[in-house]
Write an enzyme that holds these catalytic residues in place. Structure first.
Site, PDB file in Angstrom:
ATOM      1  N   LYS B  85       0.775  -1.307   0.049  1.00 44.89           N
ATOM      2  CA  LYS B  85       0.067  -0.058   0.008  1.00 44.89           C
ATOM      3  C   LYS B  85       0.925   1.332  -0.011  1.00 44.89           C
ATOM      4  CE  LYS B  85      -4.238  -1.904   0.138  1.00 44.89           C
ATOM      5  NZ  LYS B  85      -4.830  -1.825  -0.902  1.00 44.89           N
ATOM      6  N   GLU B 107     -10.095   5.337   2.981  1.00 47.45           N
ATOM      7  CA  GLU B 107     -10.723   4.086   3.717  1.00 47.45           C
ATOM      8  C   GLU B 107      -9.771   2.944   3.882  1.00 47.45           C
ATOM      9  OE1 GLU B 107     -10.409   4.412   0.351  1.00 47.45           O
ATOM     10  OE2 GLU B 107      -9.622   2.513  -0.021  1.00 47.45           O
ATOM     11  N   SER B 374       1.662  -9.586  -0.698  1.00 47.42           N
ATOM     12  CA  SER B 374       1.248  -8.150  -0.547  1.00 47.42           C
ATOM     13  C   SER B 374       1.520  -7.402   0.816  1.00 47.42           C
ATOM     14  CB  SER B 374      -0.182  -8.073  -1.047  1.00 47.42           C
ATOM     15  OG  SER B 374      -0.792  -8.866  -0.116  1.00 47.42           O
TER      16      SER B 374
END
Lengths: 256, 394
Positions: B85, B107, B374
């Site tokens: 991210k 969010e 991830s």
């Protein structure tokens, strides 16, 4: 002439809103008729949606009440048909695009026509995305009402010039009410809009009281009252109708 | 038809109140993505602050144990803040600054995007507010505290299903009412154009590096690349630079929850249909009337009823495959990779690992598979313990 537009003839229009099926199918019919009884010039009926991203908490909760009581798109048309038997007031549906898309554009607008709907407002279908639904709506005589918000003049011009019926005008959607800043923003939007069209404007803003409605009506051609009307349903449940009628009367008197 | 289309998917289905701002964002991005200073600043931040390039690790023990394809892991879990991210938020937060914004909102589901956004905001001196479903603030309490430590305000969202989709609703509502000083830093390749494009571009560093790294190590392209998919940002990042390499299979692993037959699932490609929601036309879990369905997965990061429009398009044209992976399979994989490789990966990433465990043995020793890890799994340890019925006392 467009029936929605006629509602603004020689007066400031008050547009009242109810969520279909809130709290029940029959109650919402009574409440919609109360809007008309109180003098609403146009009636907006909301098709409940699971995720109403442009609404505040009051209407979000109304949507949940209606959906959990079994409201569906099919039943909306039954409801509008029932209302239409009793009143001539122009009726608009408000919904998000997904319920319309999923029902099928052709089928949706054909059912609108049959039930006696005059127009539709879809918050998440901006100007650029309108073409995919526009021809179906037109074929069935349903006016798609646009929204104009603070923007560069070019954009306001494009939307204003294609507008029919009337135009929703929004400042930043805020619960704070009409501040000096939002009032001057509104003025700019409405004055710019009027440069390009004589289609009337109604403010979609979160008008909560007759006093606020009066101030807004000094700038615009009409006022839209949504959460303040629905709030009466939240408070009074199945006994809301007389309160709704009284509230609309006060609004009508205030805007003159 | 509007801009930002991937086949029939994508578009800009947002209230008029956001359109001007979205156009401004699009213009700013088109300018800065080619601006030398911006590129240099972002590259430096990615290298010096986030720790890029991330490793392409040869998982020798898994390769031997599974007895098929040669397995490489793209280690996004080793980035600063512990997931992919950060790639996107550094880009978007920098963009926000260039646009003169003082505040970012975001969010978050599992909290990884929220933590990354709060981190970038702290570093770049921006105010930060995070919207997180109340349900998720409980599942991922540690990440809530982490965001607060970083100076962000966390709003627990109590509407709807109180998970990721409701957090997006609330972030959009906030942005509608406050565009002048605020940029919505969307965390996935979803929402209205230009977000799917911006997030994909910032995440495409994953496959740009991975492609170079595998060519350097093996002298040839992989047979397949794979990643978990919620909205689909790490998957889009992992796929993007391989899309033109037609021999490379692209595999997205969706969260099937308790199984695609059960209704308690978040597998959008497996169970969803075409719709319009959260600003985009794409596939969504929904009922016959277009009401968005409550979805379920053990993973708060994959617990989303839609998928990014470019994924929907890659699926529609048959370029990428999407497979469902259940909670049970993901938890087994979470434990397997910990024991076998000494890596505690995020429960989201474990969905991809679970499919890797099934896929690798069916391939030959000449095949190479790259699986994107991830994120790291520290945040999930307590939830996995609960899932296994272990009572932790801290």
């Amino acid at each position: 002439m467009n029936k929605l537009r006629e509602a603004f003839n020689n007066k400031k229009a008050v547009i009242g809103f109810m969520t279909a099926g809130d709290p029940t199918f029959e109650d919402s019919i009574k409440n919609i008729l109360a809007l008309a009884q109180g003098g609403a010039d146009i009636i907006e009926i909301g098709i409940p949606f699971s995720d109403p991203i442009a609404e505040g908490p009051v209407i979000q909760k109304a949507n949940i009440r209606a959906l959990s009581n079994g409201m569906t798109t099919d039943r909306i048309f039954e409801l509008v048909g029932r209302v239409r038997e009793q009143i001539d007031t122009p009726i608009m549906l408000i919904t998000y695009l997904n319920p319309v898309f999923k029902y099928g554009y052709e089928r949706f607008f054909a059912d609108c026509e049959k039930a006696g709907v005059d127009g539709i407002f879809v918050p998440d279908m901006p100007f650029e995305e309108r073409p995919e639904a526009a021809d179906y709506a037109k074929a069935h005589g349903i006016t798609i009402i646009p929204l104009i918000a603070p923007a560069e003049e070019e954009r306001i011009k494009a939307i204003a010039e294609s507008a029919e019926g009337f135009i929703y005008v929004a400042s930043a959607m805020s619960e704070a009410g009409l501040t000096e800043q939002s009032k001057s923003e509104l003025k700019y939007v409405i004055e710019t809009t009027r440069k390009y069209t004589d289609v009337p404007t109604a403010v979609w803003f979160g008008i909560h009281s007759p006093k606020e409605a009066k101030r807004v009506a000094e700038i615009a051609d009409g006022v839209i009252v949504e959460s303040a009307a629905v709030d009466l349903v939240t408070k009074h449940g199945d006994k809301a109708a007389p309160y709704i009628e009284e509230f609309l009367e006060q609004l009508k008197t205030a805007v003159g | 038809m509007s801009k930002g289309r991937y086949g029939e998917f994508g578009g800009q289905y947002v209230p008029e109140t956001l359109m001007s701002e979205i156009h401004k964002l699009e213009k700013a991005y088109e300018f800065y993505k080619n601006d030398k200073d911006f590129i240099e600043e972002l590259t430096t931040l990615s290298r010096e602050y986030a720790g890029r390039p991330s490793l392409l690790y040869y998982a020798e023990k898994m390769t031997k144990d599974l007895g098929g394809a040669k397995i490489y892991l793209k280690r996004e879990d080793l980035n600063h803040t512990g997931s992919h991210k950060i790639n996107n938020v550094l880009g978007q937060a920098l963009l926000a600054k260039k646009m003169g914004k003082k505040r970012i909102i975001a969010e978050t589901g599992a909290g990884q995007h929220g933590v990354a956004a709060a981190t970038a905001a702290a570093l770049l001196g921006l105010e930060c507010e995070i919207f997180m479903g109340e349900e998720d603030t409980i599942r991922q309490a540690l990440n809530v505290y982490r965001m607060e430590l970083l100076g962000a305000k966390v709003n627990a969202v109590t509407s709807g299903t109180k998970t990721l989709k409701d957090a997006v609703n609330e972030a959009m509502r906030d942005w509608c009412s406050r565009t002048d000083d605020t940029l919505y830093v969307l965390g996935s390749v979803m929402g209205p154009h230009p977000f799917p494009m911006i997030v994909r571009d910032f995440q495409s560093v994953i496959s740009r590096e991975a492609r170079e790294q595998i060519l350097e190590k093996e002298g040839r392209l992989p047979t397949a690349v794979m990643a978990c998919v919620g909205g689909g940002s790490n998957a889009m990042g992992m796929f993007y630079n391989f899309i033109g390499d037609e021999s490379v299979r692209l595999i997205g692993c969706e969260a099937a929850g308790r199984g695609v037959e059960t209704g308690e699932t978040a597998a959008t490609v497996a169970t969803g249909t075409l719709g319009v929601f959260h600003g985009m036309k794409s596939l969504f879990c929904q009922d016959e009337y277009g009401q968005i369905a409550p979805v379920y997965s053990i993973s708060a990061g994959l617990d989303y009823p839609g998928i990014g429009p470019e994924h929907a398009h890659l699926h529609a044209i048959g370029r990428a495959e999407y497979v469902p992976v259940t909670d049970d399979e993901a938890v087994d994989a979470f434990e397997y990779i910990a024991r076998t490789e000494g890596i505690i990966c995020a429960i989201e990433s474990a969905h991809a690992v679970a499919h890797l465990i099934k896929l690798a043995p069916t391939l030959s020793k000449d095949d190479i598979v790259i699986c994107c890890l991830s994120g790291r799994g520290d945040k999930d340890v307590a939830a996995i313990a609960r899932y296994r019925g272990v009572n932790l006392h801290e």
